[in-house]
Design a protein around this motif. Structure first.
Motif, PDB file in Angstrom:
ATOM      1  N   THR A  25       2.107  -7.548   3.693  1.00  0.00           N
ATOM      2  CA  THR A  25       2.052  -7.299   5.131  1.00  0.00           C
ATOM      3  C   THR A  25       1.892  -5.810   5.378  1.00  0.00           C
ATOM      4  O   THR A  25       2.640  -5.000   4.829  1.00  0.00           O
ATOM      5  CB  THR A  25       3.338  -7.799   5.823  1.00  0.00           C
ATOM      6  OG1 THR A  25       3.484  -9.188   5.530  1.00  0.00           O
ATOM      7  CG2 THR A  25       3.258  -7.593   7.318  1.00  0.00           C
ATOM      8  N   GLY A  26       0.904  -5.467   6.200  1.00  0.00           N
ATOM      9  CA  GLY A  26       0.635  -4.074   6.508  1.00  0.00           C
ATOM     10  C   GLY A  26       1.230  -3.650   7.837  1.00  0.00           C
ATOM     11  O   GLY A  26       2.002  -4.381   8.460  1.00  0.00           O
ATOM     12  N   THR A  27       0.852  -2.461   8.267  1.00  0.00           N
ATOM     13  CA  THR A  27       1.328  -1.878   9.522  1.00  0.00           C
ATOM     14  C   THR A  27       0.112  -1.491  10.367  1.00  0.00           C
ATOM     15  O   THR A  27      -1.001  -1.888  10.073  1.00  0.00           O
ATOM     16  CB  THR A  27       2.171  -0.617   9.238  1.00  0.00           C
ATOM     17  OG1 THR A  27       1.320   0.401   8.697  1.00  0.00           O
ATOM     18  CG2 THR A  27       3.300  -0.905   8.269  1.00  0.00           C
ATOM     19  N   ALA A  28       0.308  -0.666  11.357  1.00  0.00           N
ATOM     20  CA  ALA A  28      -0.796  -0.191  12.196  1.00  0.00           C
ATOM     21  C   ALA A  28      -1.569   0.962  11.543  1.00  0.00           C
ATOM     22  O   ALA A  28      -2.597   1.381  12.053  1.00  0.00           O
ATOM     23  CB  ALA A  28      -0.261   0.248  13.553  1.00  0.00           C
ATOM     24  N   ALA A  29      -1.093   1.451  10.401  1.00  0.00           N
ATOM     25  CA  ALA A  29      -1.758   2.561   9.707  1.00  0.00           C
ATOM     26  C   ALA A  29      -2.965   2.060   8.910  1.00  0.00           C
ATOM     27  O   ALA A  29      -3.134   0.866   8.706  1.00  0.00           O
ATOM     28  CB  ALA A  29      -0.762   3.246   8.776  1.00  0.00           C
ATOM     29  N   ASP A  30      -3.792   2.988   8.429  1.00  0.00           N
ATOM     30  CA  ASP A  30      -4.893   2.662   7.522  1.00  0.00           C
ATOM     31  C   ASP A  30      -4.296   2.422   6.138  1.00  0.00           C
ATOM     32  O   ASP A  30      -3.574   3.291   5.619  1.00  0.00           O
ATOM     33  CB  ASP A  30      -5.898   3.807   7.444  1.00  0.00           C
ATOM     34  CG  ASP A  30      -6.591   4.076   8.774  1.00  0.00           C
ATOM     35  OD1 ASP A  30      -6.509   3.219   9.683  1.00  0.00           O
ATOM     36  OD2 ASP A  30      -7.217   5.135   8.894  1.00  0.00           O
ATOM     37  N   GLU A  31      -4.605   1.250   5.547  1.00  0.00           N
ATOM     38  CA  GLU A  31      -3.950   0.882   4.297  1.00  0.00           C
ATOM     39  C   GLU A  31      -4.929   0.229   3.324  1.00  0.00           C
ATOM     40  O   GLU A  31      -5.984  -0.261   3.726  1.00  0.00           O
ATOM     41  CB  GLU A  31      -2.787  -0.066   4.584  1.00  0.00           C
ATOM     42  CG  GLU A  31      -1.728   0.626   5.420  1.00  0.00           C
ATOM     43  CD  GLU A  31      -0.762  -0.313   6.103  1.00  0.00           C
ATOM     44  OE1 GLU A  31       0.401   0.091   6.259  1.00  0.00           O
ATOM     45  OE2 GLU A  31      -1.155  -1.422   6.492  1.00  0.00           O
ATOM     46  N   THR A  32      -4.540   0.211   2.042  1.00  0.00           N
ATOM     47  CA  THR A  32      -5.351  -0.364   0.978  1.00  0.00           C
ATOM     48  C   THR A  32      -4.522  -1.365   0.187  1.00  0.00           C
ATOM     49  O   THR A  32      -3.361  -1.111  -0.124  1.00  0.00           O
ATOM     50  CB  THR A  32      -5.860   0.740   0.021  1.00  0.00           C
ATOM     51  OG1 THR A  32      -6.695   1.625   0.772  1.00  0.00           O
ATOM     52  CG2 THR A  32      -6.639   0.172  -1.143  1.00  0.00           C
ATOM     53  N   VAL A  33      -5.158  -2.485  -0.142  1.00  0.00           N
ATOM     54  CA  VAL A  33      -4.586  -3.465  -1.062  1.00  0.00           C
ATOM     55  C   VAL A  33      -5.462  -3.438  -2.307  1.00  0.00           C
ATOM     56  O   VAL A  33      -6.681  -3.592  -2.220  1.00  0.00           O
ATOM     57  CB  VAL A  33      -4.551  -4.881  -0.449  1.00  0.00           C
ATOM     58  CG1 VAL A  33      -4.056  -5.897  -1.468  1.00  0.00           C
ATOM     59  CG2 VAL A  33      -3.676  -4.905   0.798  1.00  0.00           C
ATOM     60  N   GLU A  34      -4.840  -3.221  -3.465  1.00  0.00           N
ATOM     61  CA  GLU A  34      -5.572  -3.144  -4.722  1.00  0.00           C
ATOM     62  C   GLU A  34      -5.734  -4.536  -5.323  1.00  0.00           C
ATOM     63  O   GLU A  34      -4.779  -5.319  -5.365  1.00  0.00           O
ATOM     64  CB  GLU A  34      -4.832  -2.263  -5.722  1.00  0.00           C
ATOM     65  CG  GLU A  34      -4.750  -0.816  -5.290  1.00  0.00           C
ATOM     66  CD  GLU A  34      -3.932   0.029  -6.246  1.00  0.00           C
ATOM     67  OE1 GLU A  34      -2.951  -0.494  -6.834  1.00  0.00           O
ATOM     68  OE2 GLU A  34      -4.269   1.207  -6.403  1.00  0.00           O
ATOM     69  N   VAL A  35      -6.958  -4.826  -5.786  1.00  0.00           N
ATOM     70  CA  VAL A  35      -7.252  -6.085  -6.466  1.00  0.00           C
ATOM     71  C   VAL A  35      -7.594  -5.735  -7.913  1.00  0.00           C
ATOM     72  O   VAL A  35      -8.664  -5.189  -8.181  1.00  0.00           O
ATOM     73  CB  VAL A  35      -8.430  -6.822  -5.803  1.00  0.00           C
ATOM     74  CG1 VAL A  35      -8.659  -8.160  -6.484  1.00  0.00           C
ATOM     75  CG2 VAL A  35      -8.180  -7.005  -4.306  1.00  0.00           C
ATOM     76  N   PRO A  36      -6.678  -5.991  -8.866  1.00  0.00           N
ATOM     77  CA  PRO A  36      -6.944  -5.674 -10.267  1.00  0.00           C
ATOM     78  C   PRO A  36      -8.206  -6.358 -10.788  1.00  0.00           C
ATOM     79  O   PRO A  36      -8.741  -7.264 -10.158  1.00  0.00           O
ATOM     80  CB  PRO A  36      -5.695  -6.180 -10.989  1.00  0.00           C
ATOM     81  CG  PRO A  36      -4.630  -6.129  -9.946  1.00  0.00           C
ATOM     82  CD  PRO A  36      -5.341  -6.520  -8.677  1.00  0.00           C
ATOM     83  N   SER A  37      -8.661  -5.961 -11.951  1.00  0.00           N
ATOM     84  CA  SER A  37      -9.982  -6.338 -12.445  1.00  0.00           C
ATOM     85  C   SER A  37     -10.196  -7.826 -12.711  1.00  0.00           C
ATOM     86  O   SER A  37     -11.321  -8.291 -12.677  1.00  0.00           O
ATOM     87  CB  SER A  37     -10.317  -5.538 -13.698  1.00  0.00           C
ATOM     88  OG  SER A  37      -9.394  -5.833 -14.717  1.00  0.00           O
ATOM     89  N   SER A  38      -9.168  -8.585 -12.958  1.00  0.00           N
ATOM     90  CA  SER A  38      -9.347 -10.008 -13.226  1.00  0.00           C
ATOM     91  C   SER A  38      -9.735 -10.759 -11.951  1.00  0.00           C
ATOM     92  O   SER A  38      -9.147 -10.566 -10.891  1.00  0.00           O
ATOM     93  CB  SER A  38      -8.062 -10.615 -13.787  1.00  0.00           C
ATOM     94  OG  SER A  38      -8.179 -12.016 -13.851  1.00  0.00           O
ATOM     95  N   ASN A  39     -10.736 -11.637 -12.058  1.00  0.00           N
ATOM     96  CA  ASN A  39     -11.156 -12.425 -10.906  1.00  0.00           C
ATOM     97  C   ASN A  39     -10.052 -13.338 -10.380  1.00  0.00           C
ATOM     98  O   ASN A  39     -10.090 -13.773  -9.246  1.00  0.00           O
ATOM     99  CB  ASN A  39     -12.381 -13.279 -11.258  1.00  0.00           C
ATOM    100  CG  ASN A  39     -13.651 -12.455 -11.272  1.00  0.00           C
ATOM    101  OD1 ASN A  39     -13.731 -11.407 -10.673  1.00  0.00           O
ATOM    102  ND2 ASN A  39     -14.635 -12.950 -11.993  1.00  0.00           N
ATOM    103  N   GLY A  40      -9.037 -13.633 -11.193  1.00  0.00           N
ATOM    104  CA  GLY A  40      -7.960 -14.520 -10.782  1.00  0.00           C
ATOM    105  C   GLY A  40      -6.902 -13.868  -9.918  1.00  0.00           C
ATOM    106  O   GLY A  40      -5.940 -14.518  -9.514  1.00  0.00           O
ATOM    107  N   ASN A  41      -7.049 -12.589  -9.589  1.00  0.00           N
ATOM    108  CA  ASN A  41      -6.022 -11.900  -8.804  1.00  0.00           C
ATOM    109  C   ASN A  41      -6.157 -12.090  -7.297  1.00  0.00           C
ATOM    110  O   ASN A  41      -5.197 -11.889  -6.572  1.00  0.00           O
ATOM    111  CB  ASN A  41      -6.016 -10.408  -9.126  1.00  0.00           C
ATOM    112  CG  ASN A  41      -5.436 -10.137 -10.488  1.00  0.00           C
ATOM    113  OD1 ASN A  41      -4.349 -10.574 -10.808  1.00  0.00           O
ATOM    114  ND2 ASN A  41      -6.179  -9.443 -11.317  1.00  0.00           N
TER     115      ASN A  41
END
Length: 106
Positions: free
Chosen positions: A16-32
């Motif tokens: 869950t994010g906020t009103a700020a600019d944010e990033t969610v990282e998706v690791p290299s495996s397609n299953g993530n």
């Protein structure tokens, strides 16, 4: 610059994010990134950053099922990307647009 608010795993994730600019990282495996992940990014300009440095395939109707508030899919380090988006994939964004960034260019 955005803040990293989470990193997906092979398990069902809830971020869950906020009103700020944010990033969610998706690791290299397609299953993530799966339809069982829940991402509620919030009101800022929010990015899914894909760490896969090989070919990447995204199917919005499968991978973005429980996602809201994402404004950019960043594939900057992928060697190639095949992306299939439906209306819901785009409309989940706060501003009803979805930027795709490949090789550093939107």
């Amino acid at each position: 610059m955005s803040t990293i608010i989470g990193r997906l795993s092979k398990n069902a994730d809830s971020i869950t994010g906020t009103a700020a600019d944010e990033t969610v990282e998706v690791p290299s495996s397609n299953g993530n990134l799966t339809g069982s992940d829940t991402i509620a990014a919030g009101a800022g300009f929010d990015t899914l950053y894909f760490e896969r440095n090989l070919a990447l395939g995204i199917n919005g109707s499968v991978h973005l099922t429980n996602t809201t508030g994402i404004d950019e899919l960043d594939f900057t380090i992928a060697t190639s990307a095949i992306v299939a988006l439906d209306d819901a994939s785009i409309l989940q964004s706060d501003n009803d647009t979805l930027r795709l960034t490949f090789d550093g260019d939107p």
